[in-house]
Enzyme design. Structure first.
Site, PDB file in Angstrom:
ATOM      1  N   SER A 121       5.232   8.972   3.775  1.00  0.00           N
ATOM      2  CA  SER A 121       5.764   8.049   4.781  1.00  0.00           C
ATOM      3  C   SER A 121       4.684   7.491   5.688  1.00  0.00           C
ATOM      4  CB  SER A 121       6.814   8.768   5.642  1.00  0.00           C
ATOM      5  OG  SER A 121       6.223   9.863   6.333  1.00  0.00           O
ATOM      6  N   HIS A 142       8.514   5.310  -1.361  1.00  0.00           N
ATOM      7  CA  HIS A 142       8.933   5.957  -0.115  1.00  0.00           C
ATOM      8  C   HIS A 142      10.425   5.799   0.133  1.00  0.00           C
ATOM      9  CE1 HIS A 142       8.988   5.993   4.527  1.00  0.00           C
ATOM     10  NE2 HIS A 142       9.193   7.213   4.068  1.00  0.00           N
ATOM     11  N   GLU A 154      10.669   1.873  -0.287  1.00  0.00           N
ATOM     12  CA  GLU A 154       9.468   1.042  -0.225  1.00  0.00           C
ATOM     13  C   GLU A 154       8.578   1.354  -1.430  1.00  0.00           C
ATOM     14  OE1 GLU A 154       8.795   0.561   4.565  1.00  0.00           O
ATOM     15  OE2 GLU A 154       8.303   2.487   3.648  1.00  0.00           O
ATOM     16  N   ASN A 192       8.525   2.104   9.044  1.00  0.00           N
ATOM     17  CA  ASN A 192       7.913   2.831  10.156  1.00  0.00           C
ATOM     18  C   ASN A 192       7.060   1.923  11.026  1.00  0.00           C
ATOM     19  OD1 ASN A 192       9.046   5.354   9.750  1.00  0.00           O
ATOM     20  ND2 ASN A 192       7.479   5.968   8.280  1.00  0.00           N
TER      21      ASN A 192
END
Length: 530
Positions: A121, A142, A154, A192
């Protein structure tokens, strides 16, 4: 060529690994489960089986589907048995050295055509692949927790990754019922990275003493439509998880002001106030449930508890609005409630001065409108006023005018509703101290601006950014479509004013936003490549 994946191996059978295993097995893919800790893979399979059996008992699966899924899961104790799989997905601890060692070991087991994927991540895919003999077959894959419910993944190519690997993983994600979005190998990837604005700006607002954390949560949840307030989310995720990610992305982007963390979460981390998992974070918890879980009210910053049932028959209101549609909306609301509108060029001395402004504090707005700040209260028109209102007096606004504004907007069923619609609804208002831009304006503008910046950097397409942030973070809209919904010009105005008044570079508008707002075109518009 895109590979048809018939089998894969999961290395690491914790929550994330078993979540990926579940959706792969449900997609009729043969899944091998391996964990370096003895017995962990079998324990993970048994836990998954128990959970699936409960779902089947509730009618979520047929017995045939249940048995088919379980038959696709095989526990192995010897990692060498993964030699014939098409894809290996690593889901172990977030430690670069350990991951690099694992990938070198995997290369010694599987043939060169096997795809090696990491569920990292926060680590660079290129760094994980750097010691591999065949870095071209390594990519990020991810997922988000809980994997079966979070329908986004992702796909991140490293600097050497072949396009066919990316296409294979994107196709695999679709087969497993998820949307695969391709992102550059940059800090935070899409989700993120895009999530940095929500919490960091809320923390900055809290640190400035603008509102309590309860009121900030209420404004963003009730007025802006976020599923959870930022402080509720920080408590749920855990400060021990969230703060290191804030620091990591800030450091990896060489101290970019947009990502600046706040000292408060570092202090909470040191003091072990981590959130739900320990019973105390921003809120207190008993048996994982928030105590005193009531909607925040207007009693922020020790202000008088103004009543909403006060007599409003003698109130006269002068309106100053940056946008014509905001002025008309306020006039309609006041007329519907029998309130006198002061239509004079300058307000009467006894009139409440109501300012519908963007990216500005009440004092500066009063000076710009050439009215007495002692009479002025600003109202945020960016949020849904039928659900929540935010009021901002100046530092010198007299109490009687604050009381009048609260009586008009503090709790009212009629704003945006017909007389027979939503008659049982109660709409709260929050009083905040002066801020350069309201709570929701600052947070939402930063979310949208950061999404635009990610698009400008070419980290992903505007559509993928929008989908990834909406699905991965649970926002009401993706940042790009949210900007279009609220109006790019309005978001630009907020940022330009805040940047101009504070000089803080975190608020500088993204050129992606600035150009499209100036041209009056959608934020999804991409420039033609020549």
């Amino acid at each position: 060529m895109i590979m048809t994946v018939k089998s894969l191996a999961i290395i690491g059978t914790g929550i994330m690994g078993m979540g990926i295993a579940q959706i792969a097995a449900q997609a009729d893919i043969q899944v091998l489960l391996f964990d370096a800790k003895a017995g962990a893979a079998e324990q993970g399979r048994q836990s998954l089986q128990a959970m699936l059996e409960k779902l089947a008992a509730k009618g979520k699966f047929t017995d045939e589907q249940l048995q088919s899924t379980l038959s696709n899961l095989t526990v192995i104790e010897d990692i060498a048995k993964i030699a014939d799989v098409d894809v290996v997905i690593e889901a172990i601890i977030e430690n670069l050295d350990i991951k690099k060692q694992l990938f070198k070991q995997l290369e010694s087991i599987v043939p060169a055509e096997t795809i090696l994927a990491t569920n990292t991540s926060s680590l660079a895919v290129t760094a994980i692949a750097s010691d591999c003999e065949h870095p071209e077959r390594v990519a990020g894959f991810h997922f988000f927790n809980p994997v079966p419910l979070m329908k986004i993944v992702e796909v991140i190519p490293g600097i050497s990754t072949k396009p066919s690997v990316v296409e294979t993983l994107t196709t695999l994600a679709k087969r497993m019922g998820h949307l695969g979005v391709v992102a550059k190998d940059t800090p935070g990837f899409i989700v993120n990275h895009g999530g940095r604005a929500f919490g960091t700006e809320a923390l900055k607002i809290l640190g400035e003493g603008i509102a309590s954390f309860e009121d900030i949560d209420c404004i963003l949840r009730e007025g802006a439509g976020f599923r959870m307030g930022p402080f509720e989310l920080l408590d749920l995720t855990g400060i021990d998880v969230s703060h290191p990610v804030m620091e990591s992305i800030y450091n990896q982007y060489y101290f970019e002001p947009r990502y600046r963390p706040h000292p408060l979460t570092r202090q909470m981390l040191t003091g072990n106030k981590l959130g739900r998992k320990v019973g105390e974070g921003f809120y207190h918890y008993t048996e994982n449930k928030k105590q005193n879980d009531q909607k925040a009210t207007s009693n922020t910053n020790q202000q008088p508890p103004y009543k909403t049932d006060s007599d409003t028959s003698n109130i006269s209101v002068w309106i100053g609005a940056d946008l014509a549609e905001d002025r008309q909306q306020l006039i309609d609301h006041l007329n519907a409630n029998g309130i006198t509108i002061d239509d004079n060029d300058k307000p009467n001395p006894d009139s409440l001065v109501l300012l519908a402004i963007y990216g500005e504090d009440t004092t500066n707005a009063a000076i710009r409108y050439q009215v007495n700040p002692n009479q002025a209260v600003a109202i945020d028109m960016l949020t849904d006023l039928s659900k929540h209102r935010t009021l901002m007096p100046s530092i010198v606004t007299e109490d009687n005018f604050v009381a009048q504004a609260y009586a008009l907007f503090g709790r009212n069923n009629k704003f945006g509703k017909s007389s027979d619609e939503g008659s049982n609804a109660a709409v709260d208002a929050t009083l905040i101290t002066e801020s350069t831009g309201f709570v929701a304006q600052r947070v939402m503008a930063m979310v949208i601006n950061l999404g635009c910046d990610i698009a400008m950097q070419g980290i992903a397409s505007p559509e993928d950014i929008d989908n990834a942030v909406k699905l991965g973070l649970g926002y009401p809209y993706g940042p790009i479509s949210w900007g279009d919904e609220l109006g790019a010009q309005r978001i630009l105005l907020i940022l330009e004013r805040i940047y101009g008044l504070t000089g803080d570079p975190r608020y500088r508008p993204s050129p992606w936003l600035q150009r499209r707002a100036t041209l009056g075109i959608s934020l999804f518009t991409q420039q033609t490549n020549y």
